[in-house]
Each structure stands twice: as C-alpha cells, then as structure tokens.
Design a protein around this motif. Structure first.
Motif, PDB file in Angstrom:
ATOM      1  N   GLY A 165     -33.817   9.503  32.576  1.00  0.00           N
ATOM      2  CA  GLY A 165     -33.794  10.503  31.516  1.00  0.00           C
ATOM      3  C   GLY A 165     -34.000   9.871  30.155  1.00  0.00           C
ATOM      4  N   VAL A 166     -34.549  10.660  29.257  1.00  0.00           N
ATOM      5  CA  VAL A 166     -34.678  10.238  27.863  1.00  0.00           C
ATOM      6  C   VAL A 166     -34.209  11.386  26.989  1.00  0.00           C
ATOM      7  CG1 VAL A 166     -37.108  10.959  27.831  1.00  0.00           C
ATOM      8  CG2 VAL A 166     -36.246   9.391  26.080  1.00  0.00           C
ATOM      9  N   GLY A 167     -33.320  11.080  26.059  1.00  0.00           N
ATOM     10  CA  GLY A 167     -32.785  12.082  25.156  1.00  0.00           C
ATOM     11  C   GLY A 167     -33.053  11.694  23.711  1.00  0.00           C
ATOM     12  N   LEU A 168     -33.175  12.679  22.857  1.00  0.00           N
ATOM     13  CA  LEU A 168     -33.409  12.444  21.434  1.00  0.00           C
ATOM     14  C   LEU A 168     -32.310  13.119  20.631  1.00  0.00           C
ATOM     15  CD1 LEU A 168     -35.244  11.418  19.124  1.00  0.00           C
ATOM     16  CD2 LEU A 168     -36.399  13.653  19.215  1.00  0.00           C
ATOM     17  N   LEU A 169     -31.518  12.320  19.923  1.00  0.00           N
ATOM     18  CA  LEU A 169     -30.503  12.869  19.035  1.00  0.00           C
ATOM     19  C   LEU A 169     -31.181  13.456  17.806  1.00  0.00           C
ATOM     20  CD1 LEU A 169     -27.834  10.016  19.244  1.00  0.00           C
ATOM     21  CD2 LEU A 169     -27.722  12.273  20.319  1.00  0.00           C
ATOM     22  N   VAL A 170     -30.717  14.621  17.378  1.00  0.00           N
ATOM     23  CA  VAL A 170     -31.336  15.316  16.252  1.00  0.00           C
ATOM     24  C   VAL A 170     -30.259  15.805  15.292  1.00  0.00           C
ATOM     25  CG1 VAL A 170     -33.337  16.027  17.606  1.00  0.00           C
ATOM     26  CG2 VAL A 170     -31.330  17.528  17.500  1.00  0.00           C
ATOM     27  N   GLY A 171     -30.684  16.291  14.138  1.00  0.00           N
ATOM     28  CA  GLY A 171     -29.765  16.899  13.185  1.00  0.00           C
ATOM     29  C   GLY A 171     -28.699  15.945  12.683  1.00  0.00           C
ATOM     30  N   ASP A 172     -27.489  16.475  12.513  1.00  0.00           N
ATOM     31  CA  ASP A 172     -26.390  15.665  11.993  1.00  0.00           C
ATOM     32  C   ASP A 172     -25.995  14.535  12.931  1.00  0.00           C
ATOM     33  OD1 ASP A 172     -26.414  17.323   9.834  1.00  0.00           O
ATOM     34  OD2 ASP A 172     -24.312  17.938   9.974  1.00  0.00           O
ATOM     35  N   ALA A 173     -26.248  14.700  14.224  1.00  0.00           N
ATOM     36  CA  ALA A 173     -25.959  13.616  15.159  1.00  0.00           C
ATOM     37  C   ALA A 173     -26.859  12.417  14.863  1.00  0.00           C
ATOM     38  CB  ALA A 173     -26.158  14.080  16.594  1.00  0.00           C
ATOM     39  N   ALA A 174     -28.153  12.647  14.676  1.00  0.00           N
ATOM     40  CA  ALA A 174     -29.094  11.559  14.415  1.00  0.00           C
ATOM     41  C   ALA A 174     -28.813  10.881  13.075  1.00  0.00           C
ATOM     42  CB  ALA A 174     -30.525  12.092  14.437  1.00  0.00           C
ATOM     43  N   ASP A 175     -28.292  11.638  12.098  1.00  0.00           N
ATOM     44  CA  ASP A 175     -28.057  11.088  10.761  1.00  0.00           C
ATOM     45  C   ASP A 175     -26.734  10.338  10.633  1.00  0.00           C
ATOM     46  OD1 ASP A 175     -30.452  12.180   9.951  1.00  0.00           O
ATOM     47  OD2 ASP A 175     -29.539  14.025   9.166  1.00  0.00           O
ATOM     48  N   SER A 176     -25.895  10.364  11.671  1.00  0.00           N
ATOM     49  CA  SER A 176     -24.599   9.701  11.615  1.00  0.00           C
ATOM     50  C   SER A 176     -24.760   8.189  11.428  1.00  0.00           C
ATOM     51  CB  SER A 176     -23.807   9.968  12.896  1.00  0.00           C
ATOM     52  OG  SER A 176     -22.632   9.167  12.935  1.00  0.00           O
ATOM     53  N   PRO A 177     -23.914   7.565  10.610  1.00  0.00           N
ATOM     54  CA  PRO A 177     -24.015   6.114  10.405  1.00  0.00           C
ATOM     55  C   PRO A 177     -23.684   5.300  11.651  1.00  0.00           C
ATOM     56  CG  PRO A 177     -22.046   6.973   9.340  1.00  0.00           C
ATOM     57  CD  PRO A 177     -22.861   8.161   9.756  1.00  0.00           C
ATOM     58  N   ILE A 178     -23.016   5.902  12.635  1.00  0.00           N
ATOM     59  CA  ILE A 178     -22.690   5.132  13.841  1.00  0.00           C
ATOM     60  C   ILE A 178     -23.831   5.147  14.852  1.00  0.00           C
ATOM     61  CG2 ILE A 178     -20.265   5.767  13.509  1.00  0.00           C
ATOM     62  CD1 ILE A 178     -20.492   7.448  16.064  1.00  0.00           C
ATOM     63  N   VAL A 179     -24.849   5.975  14.620  1.00  0.00           N
ATOM     64  CA  VAL A 179     -25.998   6.049  15.521  1.00  0.00           C
ATOM     65  C   VAL A 179     -26.973   4.925  15.180  1.00  0.00           C
ATOM     66  CG1 VAL A 179     -28.007   7.408  16.206  1.00  0.00           C
ATOM     67  CG2 VAL A 179     -25.774   8.496  15.992  1.00  0.00           C
ATOM     68  N   LYS A 180     -27.163   4.016  16.116  1.00  0.00           N
ATOM     69  CA  LYS A 180     -28.074   2.888  15.941  1.00  0.00           C
ATOM     70  C   LYS A 180     -29.451   3.161  16.534  1.00  0.00           C
ATOM     71  CE  LYS A 180     -24.455   0.862  14.311  1.00  0.00           C
ATOM     72  NZ  LYS A 180     -24.280   0.777  12.840  1.00  0.00           N
ATOM     73  N   GLU A 181     -29.513   4.095  17.479  1.00  0.00           N
ATOM     74  CA  GLU A 181     -30.780   4.429  18.135  1.00  0.00           C
ATOM     75  C   GLU A 181     -30.776   5.913  18.470  1.00  0.00           C
ATOM     76  OE1 GLU A 181     -34.151   4.774  19.114  1.00  0.00           O
ATOM     77  OE2 GLU A 181     -33.810   2.600  19.038  1.00  0.00           O
ATOM     78  N   GLU A 182     -31.754   6.645  17.936  1.00  0.00           N
ATOM     79  CA  GLU A 182     -31.815   8.082  18.190  1.00  0.00           C
ATOM     80  C   GLU A 182     -32.323   8.402  19.589  1.00  0.00           C
ATOM     81  OE1 GLU A 182     -34.165   9.850  15.146  1.00  0.00           O
ATOM     82  OE2 GLU A 182     -32.907   9.077  13.503  1.00  0.00           O
ATOM     83  N   VAL A 183     -33.194   7.560  20.144  1.00  0.00           N
ATOM     84  CA  VAL A 183     -33.730   7.776  21.486  1.00  0.00           C
ATOM     85  C   VAL A 183     -32.780   7.148  22.500  1.00  0.00           C
ATOM     86  CG1 VAL A 183     -35.643   7.373  23.061  1.00  0.00           C
ATOM     87  CG2 VAL A 183     -36.097   7.799  20.634  1.00  0.00           C
ATOM     88  N   GLN A 184     -32.251   7.957  23.388  1.00  0.00           N
ATOM     89  CA  GLN A 184     -31.252   7.522  24.357  1.00  0.00           C
ATOM     90  C   GLN A 184     -31.836   7.610  25.773  1.00  0.00           C
ATOM     91  OE1 GLN A 184     -27.436   6.954  23.079  1.00  0.00           O
ATOM     92  NE2 GLN A 184     -29.189   6.183  21.931  1.00  0.00           N
TER      93      GLN A 184
END
Length: 287
Positions: A257-276
């Motif tokens: 599977g491949v997931g893409l974080l979007v919105g406020d989740a993607a903009d969070s400072p703890i997110v190092k990679e948006e593509v999961q």
C-alpha cells in the motif's frame, strides 16, 4: 533524508486492519463477481448471513471456519515517519456461519444484508502510539490505546464494493475516523485472487491533535514549534493484494500500500515523509 530499517519484535495487531485471510481459496469463476474486499479487513467475502438463523444458532464445529498464519510486515515507525520497522505478523481468525468473525483486529458482526447492501459493526482496539517508537517522537509523550467501535455500510456491484465506515475510539485519542472507499476483487483462477482498492480517511480534531498536534508543553520538551491540527481529510490510500492458493488448505498472501498524508496532517512538524508505504507477506492455513 536517509531511511533506516529496524526490527520491532512486538506482534503487530491493529496494523493488520487491512489484512483478512480468505474464507476459501477455491472460488469458482462464476462466483468471482460476488467477491468483496476491504483495506482493512477483507480479501474474499464470506457467504452473506441468513437472518433466519440468528434465533437458532447451533454451536457446532462444522459451522466454524478457522484460519491460522504468520508472516512479516514492513511499515513506517509512526504515521509520518521516514524510517521503517519490520514486525512479525501472527494471525488467527475464526468465522461462524459467515456473520460472526473474531480475529486480531476485533469482533465483527454482520447485522443486515439485503441484495447488494450490507451493514456490519465491529469492536476492536486502537493501539495508540509510543514515544519510544522513534527518536522523532521524543518529548511528545505516548498516545494511549483505547476501544474502537465501528459501523460500516457497503454496496456491492459486480466485483466492486463501495463502502463507508465510521470509527469512534473510547479512551486514548477519543477520536473519530471516517473512511470512504472502493475495493475491486477478481479471481483469475480458483486459487489466484487479485484485489485493489482506494480510500480516503477523515479525522476529527481529537484524533488530529493526538497524532499530529504539538501543544505548548510538548513543544518545550521536544523542540518542535507548537502546532494545532484541525479536523478534515487526513490521508488517501491505494492498496493491492495477491493471494495464491498452494493447495486446499495452504495459501500465501502479499499486500502493499501507498498512502499520502494531506491537509493539517501533512503540515505537522512531526511528519518527516508525506508518502507512507507498507508491505506484508503472510503464509496461512485454513482448516
């Protein structure tokens, strides 16, 4: 950024929310159109329940179907991480008459079915998140686990299943998740089944703050800037799975599977990679 893979010896339970073991690996071609799947829980649909049986259930061994298996899964250390962990995947599931199922993800009951439309409910567990899961989480504290209650509606059209679910967590994040998606399942041969799916996940403010927000105290401990994550669309996912029957009982299943974080989740400072990305390989035995 460089990526590191580490071995996590703890059994993974809730991550297999997308992983169901086939009810049968010998599906006649004429039955392929009746198959349904879900990134979380089903690859091959069981027979729909006969509602008249609910008042006269007989607890006999022949009415139970049991599947055991094991394998491994690789996934990000946490949602938003750029590092990966490999974890063992133990699996045991038991299904009664197609309407009651118990497996590591929880207890599922098919409560209604008429034609292509069905309703089900599930009691499971949201595993939360531990600060020690990654160096990037240091100072943020743990997100406790909690009981998860889900309702799901599905509509089947040929090999496609369109579904929507709502899940409420009691304890832990106290969050609310909504998922809408479509699954396609096709049996190329009686023992060769392919599934693909797409879904979108929405989350309320409690869930977003627990997993992507940084409050003032966390900012001091972790060094991240304070961040408030609002409710909304959290991620979109694409999945693919392949199940191969080795004989009447044994099968091998792979899923990616491949997931893409979007919105406020993607903009969070703890997110190092948006593509999961994630992958799983499972060997199972059906009694």
């Amino acid at each position: 950024m460089s990526r590191m893979v580490r071995i996590d010896p703890r059994p993974l339970v809730l991550m297999i929310c997308a992983l169901a073991v086939p009810a049968t690996l010998h599906v006649a071609p004429a039955e392929a159109a009746d198959l349904s799947a879900q990134e979380a829980t089903q690859l091959v649909g069981y027979d729909h329940p006969d509602m008249s049986r609910f008042g006269r259930i007989r607890q006999t061994l022949s009415e139970w179907e049991v599947v055991i298996g094991g394998g491994a899964i690789v996934k990000p250390d946490y949602e938003g991480s750029d590092e990966f962990s490999v974890s063992p995947v133990p699996w045991v599931s038991a299904t009664y008459n197609g309407w009651l199922k118990v497996d590591p993800t929880g207890l599922t009951v098919e409560v209604y079915e008429k034609g292509p439309f069905s309703l089900s409910t599930k009691i499971g567990y949201e595993g939360g998140r531990e600060e020690d899961d990654s160096d990037a989480l240091r100072g943020l504290g743990d997100v406790d686990g909690g009981a998860a209650f889900e309702g799901r509606a599905a509509f089947e059209y040929g090999p496609a299943e369109i579904y929507a679910s709502v899940e409420k967590t009691a304890g832990g994040s106290d969050g609310l998740l909504g998922v809408a998606g479509i699954e396609l399942t096709h049996a190329f041969a009686p023992a060769l089944i392919l599934g693909v799916g797409a879904s979108a996940t929405f989350a309320d403010e409690n869930h977003m703050e627990a997993y992507f927000g940084v409050d003032a105290a966390q900012a001091v401990r972790s060094g991240y800037a304070p961040y408030q994550a609002e409710a909304g669309l959290k991620r979109v996912d694409l999945t693919a799975s392949l199940t191969v029957g080795l004989n009447e009982h044994w099968f091998v299943r792979g899923k990616g599977g491949v997931g893409l974080l979007v919105g406020d989740a993607a903009d969070s400072p703890i997110v190092k990679e948006e593509v999961q990305t994630s992958g799983m390989l499972l060997l199972g035995y059906r009694f």
